[in-house]
Design a protein around this motif. Sequence first.
Motif, PDB file in Angstrom:
ATOM      1  N   GLY A 143       0.811  -1.220   0.000  1.00  0.00           N
ATOM      2  CA  GLY A 143       0.000   0.000   0.000  1.00  0.00           C
ATOM      3  C   GLY A 143       0.835   1.256   0.000  1.00  0.00           C
ATOM      4  N   THR A 144       1.880   1.294   0.835  1.00  0.00           N
ATOM      5  CA  THR A 144       2.724   2.481   0.876  1.00  0.00           C
ATOM      6  C   THR A 144       3.577   2.586  -0.378  1.00  0.00           C
ATOM      7  OG1 THR A 144       4.357   1.230   2.159  1.00  0.00           O
ATOM      8  CG2 THR A 144       2.825   2.602   3.380  1.00  0.00           C
ATOM      9  N   LEU A 145       3.906   1.458  -0.985  1.00  0.00           N
ATOM     10  CA  LEU A 145       4.646   1.492  -2.235  1.00  0.00           C
ATOM     11  C   LEU A 145       3.811   2.152  -3.333  1.00  0.00           C
ATOM     12  CD1 LEU A 145       7.065   0.797  -3.986  1.00  0.00           C
ATOM     13  CD2 LEU A 145       6.099  -1.480  -4.324  1.00  0.00           C
ATOM     14  N   VAL A 146       2.504   1.855  -3.375  1.00  0.00           N
ATOM     15  CA  VAL A 146       1.631   2.497  -4.358  1.00  0.00           C
ATOM     16  C   VAL A 146       1.616   4.010  -4.148  1.00  0.00           C
ATOM     17  CG1 VAL A 146      -0.778   2.761  -5.089  1.00  0.00           C
ATOM     18  CG2 VAL A 146       0.175   0.481  -4.741  1.00  0.00           C
ATOM     19  N   ALA A 147       1.558   4.431  -2.885  1.00  0.00           N
ATOM     20  CA  ALA A 147       1.603   5.869  -2.593  1.00  0.00           C
ATOM     21  C   ALA A 147       2.896   6.491  -3.109  1.00  0.00           C
ATOM     22  CB  ALA A 147       1.458   6.103  -1.091  1.00  0.00           C
TER      23      ALA A 147
END
Length: 366
Positions: A143-147
Amino acid sequence: MVRNIVVIGGTSHPQLTQNICGVLGIPPADVLLSKFSVGETRVEIKESVRGKDVYIIQSGGGKVNDHLLELLITISACKTASAKRVTAVLPLFPYSRQSDIPYNKTGAPLAAVSNGAFGEDSVNKINNFQPRPGYKQWVAQAGTLVADLLACAGADHIITMDLHDPQYQGFFDIPVDNLYGRPLLKSYIQRNIPNYKRAVIVSPDAGGAKRATAIADSMGIEFALIHKERRPTRITDRQNATMMLVGDVKGRTAILIDDLADTSNTITRAAKLLKKEGAAQVYALVTHGILSGDAIDRINASALDKVVVTNSVDQTEHLRQCPKLEVLEVGHVFAEAIRRVHHGESISVLFHHKIRIWEMEEGKDT
């Protein structure tokens, strides 16, 4: 009509883009979204975005990986074309269900090394995870990688709804407006559930208790919780969960509240327990109805009387297959959020006051 603004719709949910543009009083931008013969994503923006405020609408359902890459390329194209500001509008934020916790199994998706950045000691105690001396933990943080990818592509801002793990906002390098689906669910309860004051709001698990109690408290309705106790089996690494109801639903309407239904296993098992405990009717109100795999068949065969979702994900095919399904429109909510961001107005006021925007779709006042 909102001026000096461009709305680009991705391929994930064309109807939602049309609904948003209809409220804003502008046509969707002319773009070509396709694939080359090799399978690579092709994006061509056929009108000028120079100096414009651009909003790209792309939800996380369906072919999520293709949609994500399409979004990233479109953001980059707009920045290259000198757009003043680019906002990624993600009604359902992709990969937000993959938590940032130590993941010691093989095949951790989109994993990265961590040595204390995510509070390992406290998480280890919760998960009973004992790393070997000198062991570097691998943390699933899709999820944070997508951000990070959105920021790297050039996005200046993100608008989403009911982010599954709100703590992700702390890892974003760009501003995030996390809209709430709560007012839509409350409005549905008030208008469509007879004698709703005698109903019981139920959280299907402990993780959703805060969300469900917020609705129950604001409406003066009783609250119940389904507690899951997970016990690992001896033969495999899988866990069996036993469910227990904390609260009384006998002879009353039980309203399950959750932010997301993917396989629908949680809400269908919860409905079975609630009917067993004497609930007269069981409704499930969910913001994001992903309903993947055999979720529709599971719902049709379940004790659920009705499942209410928003159209943050395209529900056209689901509606055709599931007579228990009802869909709430969110286009007017996102349109108002876009208008407010464009004019530099407050977003939080949408949820702190009774604003007519929540009633626009049905043409009624509160």
